[in-house]
Design an enzyme around this catalytic site. Structure first.
Site, PDB file in Angstrom:
ATOM      1  N   PHE A   1       0.858  -1.196   0.000  1.00  0.00           N
ATOM      2  CA  PHE A   1       0.000   0.000   0.000  1.00  0.00           C
ATOM      3  C   PHE A   1       0.884   1.233   0.000  1.00  0.00           C
ATOM      4  O   PHE A   1       1.760   1.376   0.859  1.00  0.00           O
ATOM      5  CB  PHE A   1      -0.924   0.037   1.222  1.00  0.00           C
TER       6      PHE A   1
ATOM      7  N   ASP B   1       9.353   2.352   1.373  1.00  0.00           N
ATOM      8  CA  ASP B   1       8.280   3.201   1.874  1.00  0.00           C
ATOM      9  C   ASP B   1       8.195   3.024   3.388  1.00  0.00           C
ATOM     10  O   ASP B   1       7.681   2.033   3.889  1.00  0.00           O
ATOM     11  CB  ASP B   1       6.959   2.819   1.183  1.00  0.00           C
TER      12      ASP B   1
ATOM     13  N   LYS C   1       3.421  10.528   7.701  1.00  0.00           N
ATOM     14  CA  LYS C   1       2.644  10.223   8.921  1.00  0.00           C
ATOM     15  C   LYS C   1       3.120  11.011  10.142  1.00  0.00           C
ATOM     16  O   LYS C   1       2.746  12.148  10.314  1.00  0.00           O
ATOM     17  CB  LYS C   1       2.657   8.726   9.182  1.00  0.00           C
TER      18      LYS C   1
END
Ligand SMILES: Cc1ncc(COP(=O)(O)O)c(C=O)c1O
Length: 396
Positions: free
Chosen positions: A132, A217, A246
Site C-alpha cells: 500500500f 516506503d 505520517k
C-alpha cells in the site's frame, strides 16, 4: 447522530468509512470525544500521532511559527525549512542526505516514483503484492488492492507486482528497463506483514544487479515505530529513496522523499514542486517532532513497550479460539482473528479503547510511542473482553 456528525454527513463528501465518534481533543496517547469521554488511542490516525496527540513542543513550535510566517514558497529560502532539513538529514540512513519535501504520504510516493524515473530514464516500477502506497494515481498504481484500484482505471503504465517476501518472483520481473522496486519494509495496510529476515538484502541485490533503484516506503514504519529509527535497519539495508510522512510533523501534514545527492541531482529546478511543500508551519512542527523523538529515544521505547505488548497479545491469542496470529515489531503490531471484527471495534470504543484494523479480520495496533504500560494493559484487557464476548455468542 450528534450535530457534528449531521453536519459532516450533509456537507462532506462520503470519502471515509466512519466510526460513530466525534473526537475533539487529544493529549499524548489519549483522545476525548464531544461528550468528554476518554479513549486510549491504538489507531492514532494509522500511526500519525507517533509522539502523542497535541504534543506540547509541537504545539508551541506551530503557534510561534504561525505568528511569524506561515507560508513561504519554495522559490525562497527559509530559516525554519533549512533547520528542519538539516535535522532530518541527521537521522536518515547514511548517504540519504537530501530531502524533497511534500504534504502527505501519497505525494511523497509520487515524488519517489518521479525521482526514480528521472534518474534512471527507465519506465518500469515493480511493486509488491499486498503493498500500500497511497491513493493518488502514481501511488495507487503501485498499490496492490483491487478495492482501491479497480474503480479508477486506467492507472499509470509500467507497474507490475512481485510476491512479497519471495526474491525469485522479484528477480523474474526486474529487467534493464526497471526504474525502481518499491516496497514497505513491513507491510502495514495488508495486516503488518514482516518479510523473511534476509529478504530486503536480496531485494537490494536484485536492484543493484539491474541498475534499478530501491524505494523503501517507511511512511508507516519510520521514525521509531518498529523499535529502530527506520525499519530498514532491522534488515541491514539502505534504499536509494526512502519515503517518510505520517508522524513526521507531530500530526501536521508533511512528508519527505529522502534520497542521495546523486538521485536528487537528477531533478532540474521547477520540474517537481508544489505550492505548500516545505511550508514553515509544517517544518517547525517537523523540527519539534524530530527533537522530541531523539531527546526521548522513542525508538528504544517502541522496542521495549512493543516487546511487552506483543507477548501480552500472544498470551491473549493463545487463550482465544477466535484469535489466529499476532504479528509485528516494536509498536507496529497486529492480531489476526477468524471473524469480521467490526462489532468488536465498536464494542472496544464503548469501553474507551480505539483500535485500528487491517482488512476485516485483523486488529492493527499503532499506538503513540509515549503510551504507558498501564494503558497498553488496559487495551489488551478490553481486547480480551470483546473477543471473549464474541466467542460466548458463537460457541454457547
Ligand atoms: C506505507 C504507506 N505508504 C503510503 C501511505 C499513504 O499516505 P497518505 O495517506 O498520507 O497519503 C500510507 C498510508 O497509510 C502508508 O501506510
Amino acid at each position: 447522530m450528534n450535530h457534528f456528525e449531521e453536519l459532516e454527513g450533509a456537507y462532506g463528501a462520503a470519502a471515509f468509512m466512519r466510526f460513530p465518534l466525534t473526537l475533539v481533543r487529544g493529549k499524548g496517547p489519549l483522545v476525548w470525544d464531544s461528550d468528554g469521554k476518554e479513549y486510549i488511542d491504538f489507531m492514532t490516525g494509522y500511526g500519525v500521532a507517533l509522539i502523542g496527540h497535541s504534543n506540547d513542543d509541537v504545539a508551541r513550535a506551530v503557534s510561534e511559527q504561525a505568528a511569524k510566517l506561515i507560508t513561504c514558497h519554495g522559490s525562497f529560502y527559509n530559516d525554519v525549512r533549512a533547520e528542519f532539513l538539516e535535522k532530518l538529514a541527521r537521522v536518515t540512513p547514511k548517504g540519504l542526505g537530501k530531502a524533497l519535501l511534500t504534504n502527505s504520504g501519497t505525494e511523497t510516493v509520487e515524488a519517489a516514483i518521479k525521482l526514480a524515473r528521472r534518474k534512471t530514464g527507465r519506465k518500469r516500477i515493480i511493486s509488491m503484492k499486498g503493498g500500500f502506497h497511497g491513493k493518488t494515481y502514481g501511488a495507487l498504481s503501485a498499490t496492490w488492492s483491487k478495492k482501491y484500484r479497480d474503480p479508477f482505471g486506467p492507472l499509470l503504465e509500467g507497474f507490475e507486482f512481485a510476491d512479497y517476501g519471495d526474491p525469485l518472483s522479484l528477480s523474474q520481473l526486474v529487467d534493464a528497463d526497471t526504474a525502481a522496486v518499491i516496497a514497505e519494509p513491513i507491510q502495514g495496510e495488508s495486516g503488518i506483514v514482516v518479510p523473511p529476515a534476509d529478504y530486503l538484502k536480496q531485494v537490494r541485490e536484485i536492484c543493484d544487479r539491474a541498475g534499478a533503484l530501491l524505494i523503501l516506503d517507511e511512511i508507516q514504519t519510520g521514525l521509531g515505530r518498529t523499535g529502530k529509527m527506520w525499519a530498514s535497519e532491522h534488515f541491514g539495508v539502505v534504499p536509494d529513496i526512502m519515503t517518510v510522512s505520517k508522524g513526521l510533523g507531530g500530526g501536521v501534514p508533511i512528508g519527505a522523499a529522502v534520497t542521495t545527492d546523486d538521485v536528487a541531482g537528477s531533478l532540474k529546478g521547477g520540474e517537481h514542486t508544489s505550492t505548500f511543500a516545505g511550508n514553515p508551519l509544517s517544518c517547525a512542527a517537523g523540527s519539534a517532532t524530530l527533537d522530541f523523538i531523539t531527546k526521548n529515544d522513542l525508538p528504544s521505547q517502541a522496542a521495549s513497550k512493543g516487546a511487552a505488548m506483543k507477548s501480552e497479545l500472544a498470551k491473549l491469542a493463545s487463550a482465544h479460539k477466535l484469535a489466529r496470529e499476532v504479528r509485528g515489531m516494536g509498536l507496529m503490531l497486529a492480531m489476526q482473528t477468524r471473524v469480521d471484527i467490526h462489532e468488536q471495534l465498536l464494542a472496544s470504543q464503548r469501553r474507551g479503547v480505539i483500535f485500528g484494523y487491517s482488512g476485516r479480520d485483523t486488529f492493527r495496533f499503532l499506538p503513540s510511542l509515549v503510551i504507558q504500560q498501564s494503558q497498553i494493559s488496559r487495551g489488551i484487557e478490553v481486547l480480551g473482553e470483546v473477543i471473549g464476548e464474541e466467542e460466548a455468542r458463537r460457541f454457547q
